[in-house]
Design a protein around this motif. Sequence first.
Motif, PDB file in Angstrom:
ATOM      1  N   ALA A  26     -18.949  31.772  45.772  1.00  0.00           N
ATOM      2  CA  ALA A  26     -20.321  31.446  46.196  1.00  0.00           C
ATOM      3  C   ALA A  26     -21.332  32.308  45.459  1.00  0.00           C
ATOM      4  O   ALA A  26     -22.404  31.825  45.056  1.00  0.00           O
ATOM      5  CB  ALA A  26     -20.455  31.639  47.705  1.00  0.00           C
ATOM      6  N   VAL A  27     -21.015  33.595  45.277  1.00  0.00           N
ATOM      7  CA  VAL A  27     -21.921  34.481  44.540  1.00  0.00           C
ATOM      8  C   VAL A  27     -22.072  33.993  43.105  1.00  0.00           C
ATOM      9  O   VAL A  27     -23.191  33.852  42.578  1.00  0.00           O
ATOM     10  CB  VAL A  27     -21.399  35.932  44.569  1.00  0.00           C
ATOM     11  N   ARG A  28     -20.933  33.717  42.452  1.00  0.00           N
ATOM     12  CA  ARG A  28     -20.968  33.314  41.046  1.00  0.00           C
ATOM     13  C   ARG A  28     -21.707  31.986  40.870  1.00  0.00           C
ATOM     14  O   ARG A  28     -22.578  31.867  39.999  1.00  0.00           O
ATOM     15  CB  ARG A  28     -19.548  33.190  40.515  1.00  0.00           C
ATOM     16  N   GLU A  29     -21.393  30.991  41.710  1.00  0.00           N
ATOM     17  CA  GLU A  29     -22.031  29.684  41.557  1.00  0.00           C
ATOM     18  C   GLU A  29     -23.515  29.747  41.883  1.00  0.00           C
ATOM     19  O   GLU A  29     -24.336  29.085  41.232  1.00  0.00           O
ATOM     20  CB  GLU A  29     -21.333  28.656  42.436  1.00  0.00           C
ATOM     21  N   GLY A  30     -23.868  30.524  42.904  1.00  0.00           N
ATOM     22  CA  GLY A  30     -25.279  30.643  43.253  1.00  0.00           C
ATOM     23  C   GLY A  30     -26.091  31.269  42.123  1.00  0.00           C
ATOM     24  O   GLY A  30     -27.170  30.773  41.765  1.00  0.00           O
ATOM     25  N   ILE A  31     -25.573  32.339  41.531  1.00  0.00           N
ATOM     26  CA  ILE A  31     -26.284  33.001  40.435  1.00  0.00           C
ATOM     27  C   ILE A  31     -26.371  32.088  39.224  1.00  0.00           C
ATOM     28  O   ILE A  31     -27.428  31.976  38.579  1.00  0.00           O
ATOM     29  CB  ILE A  31     -25.576  34.325  40.064  1.00  0.00           C
ATOM     30  N   LEU A  32     -25.263  31.430  38.873  1.00  0.00           N
ATOM     31  CA  LEU A  32     -25.266  30.575  37.686  1.00  0.00           C
ATOM     32  C   LEU A  32     -26.166  29.355  37.860  1.00  0.00           C
ATOM     33  O   LEU A  32     -26.822  28.917  36.916  1.00  0.00           O
ATOM     34  CB  LEU A  32     -23.835  30.137  37.362  1.00  0.00           C
ATOM     35  N   LEU A 123     -31.056  32.133  55.820  1.00  0.00           N
ATOM     36  CA  LEU A 123     -32.479  31.784  55.939  1.00  0.00           C
ATOM     37  C   LEU A 123     -33.034  31.272  54.622  1.00  0.00           C
ATOM     38  O   LEU A 123     -33.778  30.289  54.570  1.00  0.00           O
ATOM     39  CB  LEU A 123     -33.272  32.997  56.414  1.00  0.00           C
ATOM     40  N   ALA A 124     -32.652  31.936  53.520  1.00  0.00           N
ATOM     41  CA  ALA A 124     -33.151  31.512  52.213  1.00  0.00           C
ATOM     42  C   ALA A 124     -32.573  30.161  51.806  1.00  0.00           C
ATOM     43  O   ALA A 124     -33.275  29.309  51.250  1.00  0.00           O
ATOM     44  CB  ALA A 124     -32.812  32.564  51.159  1.00  0.00           C
ATOM     45  N   LYS A 132     -34.053  27.685  43.275  1.00  0.00           N
ATOM     46  CA  LYS A 132     -33.572  29.017  42.900  1.00  0.00           C
ATOM     47  C   LYS A 132     -33.422  29.919  44.115  1.00  0.00           C
ATOM     48  O   LYS A 132     -32.488  30.712  44.196  1.00  0.00           O
ATOM     49  CB  LYS A 132     -34.522  29.659  41.883  1.00  0.00           C
ATOM     50  N   VAL A 133     -34.340  29.779  45.058  1.00  0.00           N
ATOM     51  CA  VAL A 133     -34.250  30.603  46.267  1.00  0.00           C
ATOM     52  C   VAL A 133     -33.040  30.179  47.098  1.00  0.00           C
ATOM     53  O   VAL A 133     -32.318  31.018  47.652  1.00  0.00           O
ATOM     54  CB  VAL A 133     -35.551  30.498  47.091  1.00  0.00           C
ATOM     55  N   ARG A 134     -32.792  28.870  47.179  1.00  0.00           N
ATOM     56  CA  ARG A 134     -31.614  28.388  47.907  1.00  0.00           C
ATOM     57  C   ARG A 134     -30.329  28.892  47.265  1.00  0.00           C
ATOM     58  O   ARG A 134     -29.394  29.323  47.948  1.00  0.00           O
ATOM     59  CB  ARG A 134     -31.606  26.860  47.958  1.00  0.00           C
ATOM     60  N   ASP A 135     -30.275  28.846  45.945  1.00  0.00           N
ATOM     61  CA  ASP A 135     -29.075  29.315  45.252  1.00  0.00           C
ATOM     62  C   ASP A 135     -28.898  30.819  45.419  1.00  0.00           C
ATOM     63  O   ASP A 135     -27.772  31.304  45.590  1.00  0.00           O
ATOM     64  CB  ASP A 135     -29.160  28.960  43.771  1.00  0.00           C
ATOM     65  N   ALA A 136     -29.996  31.557  45.386  1.00  0.00           N
ATOM     66  CA  ALA A 136     -29.901  33.000  45.632  1.00  0.00           C
ATOM     67  C   ALA A 136     -29.441  33.268  47.063  1.00  0.00           C
ATOM     68  O   ALA A 136     -28.672  34.217  47.311  1.00  0.00           O
ATOM     69  CB  ALA A 136     -31.259  33.663  45.375  1.00  0.00           C
ATOM     70  N   GLY A 137     -29.877  32.437  48.007  1.00  0.00           N
ATOM     71  CA  GLY A 137     -29.409  32.572  49.377  1.00  0.00           C
ATOM     72  C   GLY A 137     -27.919  32.345  49.488  1.00  0.00           C
ATOM     73  O   GLY A 137     -27.218  33.057  50.220  1.00  0.00           O
ATOM     74  N   GLN A 138     -27.398  31.359  48.751  1.00  0.00           N
ATOM     75  CA  GLN A 138     -25.953  31.134  48.745  1.00  0.00           C
ATOM     76  C   GLN A 138     -25.223  32.364  48.221  1.00  0.00           C
ATOM     77  O   GLN A 138     -24.177  32.753  48.748  1.00  0.00           O
ATOM     78  CB  GLN A 138     -25.618  29.927  47.872  1.00  0.00           C
ATOM     79  N   ALA A 139     -25.769  32.991  47.182  1.00  0.00           N
ATOM     80  CA  ALA A 139     -25.137  34.194  46.625  1.00  0.00           C
ATOM     81  C   ALA A 139     -25.114  35.321  47.656  1.00  0.00           C
ATOM     82  O   ALA A 139     -24.129  36.059  47.767  1.00  0.00           O
ATOM     83  CB  ALA A 139     -25.864  34.631  45.364  1.00  0.00           C
ATOM     84  N   LEU A 140     -26.203  35.458  48.425  1.00  0.00           N
ATOM     85  CA  LEU A 140     -26.243  36.509  49.456  1.00  0.00           C
ATOM     86  C   LEU A 140     -25.215  36.246  50.552  1.00  0.00           C
ATOM     87  O   LEU A 140     -24.551  37.173  51.033  1.00  0.00           O
ATOM     88  CB  LEU A 140     -27.651  36.600  50.048  1.00  0.00           C
ATOM     89  N   VAL A 141     -25.084  34.981  50.974  1.00  0.00           N
ATOM     90  CA  VAL A 141     -24.068  34.653  51.970  1.00  0.00           C
ATOM     91  C   VAL A 141     -22.682  34.962  51.430  1.00  0.00           C
ATOM     92  O   VAL A 141     -21.824  35.521  52.132  1.00  0.00           O
ATOM     93  CB  VAL A 141     -24.168  33.164  52.373  1.00  0.00           C
ATOM     94  N   GLY A 142     -22.450  34.631  50.172  1.00  0.00           N
ATOM     95  CA  GLY A 142     -21.160  34.939  49.560  1.00  0.00           C
ATOM     96  C   GLY A 142     -20.886  36.430  49.539  1.00  0.00           C
ATOM     97  O   GLY A 142     -19.755  36.864  49.822  1.00  0.00           O
ATOM     98  N   LEU A 143     -21.906  37.225  49.241  1.00  0.00           N
ATOM     99  CA  LEU A 143     -21.727  38.676  49.241  1.00  0.00           C
ATOM    100  C   LEU A 143     -21.404  39.180  50.646  1.00  0.00           C
ATOM    101  O   LEU A 143     -20.550  40.061  50.834  1.00  0.00           O
ATOM    102  CB  LEU A 143     -22.998  39.347  48.700  1.00  0.00           C
TER     103      LEU A 143
END
Length: 561
Positions: A26-32, A123-124, A132-143
């Motif tokens: 989730a972190v990798r896909e969200g960032i990419l 939330l994001a 981009k904010v949604r994808d960054a939110g996915q990365a945070l959930v993954g972390l």
Amino acid sequence: MSPASPIEGVLALAGCIVVLLWGMRAVREGILRAWGADLRRVLGQTGARHSTAFAVGFLITLLVQSTTATSLIAAALVRRRILVLPAALAIVLGADVAASVVAQLLSLRLSALWPVFCVLGFLAASRDRQPKVRDAGQALVGLGLMLLSLRVIGEISVPLRASPYLSSVLLSVSDEPILLVLIGAVLTWAAHSSLATMLFIVSFAANGTLTPEIALPLVLGVNLGGSWPAITATFGASAEERRVPLGNLVFKLAGVALGLSLLPPISRLMSDVAPDVAHQATFLHILFNVVVSAVFAPALNITARILSKLVPDPPPGDEVGKPRHLPAAGRADSLATSLAGASREALRMCDIIEVMLKTAFVNFENGSEASVKEVRRQDKGLDALHEAVKLYLAQLAWEGAGEEESRRYGIVIGFATMLEHVGDVASRGLLRIALKKIRRQISFSAAGFAELQELEAEVLRQLSLSTTLFLTEDIRTAREMLENEAAFRAIERRTVDNHLQRLSNQVPETLDSSSIHLDVLRELRHIHSLITSTAHPILEKAGELCGTRLRKPPSPQGQFT
């Protein structure tokens, strides 16, 4: 938490590992997804300076947390001639060091923050409309999921120290460093993540389950296994692309060989640097990659030459996707000359498509899985050639282009794109059906196969006409292609009627092959329509193409006008 039984403990541990891998994904896909294009552009602008390339690889891997992702992006840029091989190897070295630093950071006591990351990420991802904010939110959930899984793994592993079975197993391998290196490499390859395997080792070492004699060779194995996913991902790729992950494997093999030969002094050094096994493991992970980078950084040009000999370029004309007629980069050719070269490459694509279609159809008669793989190799070459033509034309100076050159540019790009789509249909559609027929050992009826061959001949005829049209832009050829489309549909309708009649007559071969027969019809119709589409712009420009096939509505008197 403490599992009630060993089986529950194993299941809980397996679940935590899955959550850890899912969180990393989730972190990798969200960032990419959020910044992938920017990261690729930064990598492409690295240039030939090794220090800059190392720093860029380091910073990007800190974000995406995957040396495999960074290596594959660098390899793709080498294939496109955007990066030179020594710079790509420097990027990989920086990525390896960054991955070891990420493992060190995540091994710190940050598990209490997992709810914060999950809540902020949720939330994001759920309330903001910006992608981009949604994808960054996915990365945070993954972390957050990663930190949670590490915390639970640490709690689950505490009772395992008292297990006599685990103690006997660990005791039996503690004196076998080479075996431990192989175990670490296999686990890392299976997880496709050196970071996940490293964090798993650290979690067990933190609770005293692993001794230094076991943990340190495992760390060496993690580094070795971390180079394999990129190698397996580039099987069948171009020579330039395969050299990058192979270079990383060479780095890691040399580092592991050195580490094994110096394991006793390294163990003493780690015990002096860190008091507990977990910190010793993470420090060795960083030390390993720093030393490998320091040793190989001055010799990247030499390493690139060695890799070029280990993985040589294919003989001229042997690589399907290698352009042959595009002027070399930096030449000041006219746009007309450049378009002529791109047109010749598009005609090569047409030749490849013809071979693919003929080979794919042979598989319906007496094919084999080896023949299917050959068509897929041709399709990869076709994709590479299409991308080469597209990128080559995109980088030309079109500001001063005349109307005729701009028009021809659109025709070349449209023709090449159509051929690439036809290749996809042949590779993913016809070959998928052919494989099903081969594996199920299904046969067409003689009459049914003859009808399919008639449709195939019509497709190849239309492909030949499209080549003529591409070269001449002749209106009569374009009209003939549209007339052929109507004829093709008539043959198709007749073929379907005959097929249904054979079904009604209970012909055994037809009963067995009915779904495959109709699937082939659908794919051939799709390919024929794609090829015919090249005639539409020519006829539309000449004013010989109606905007719609619908008849005009009746007049109030009930007569058509």
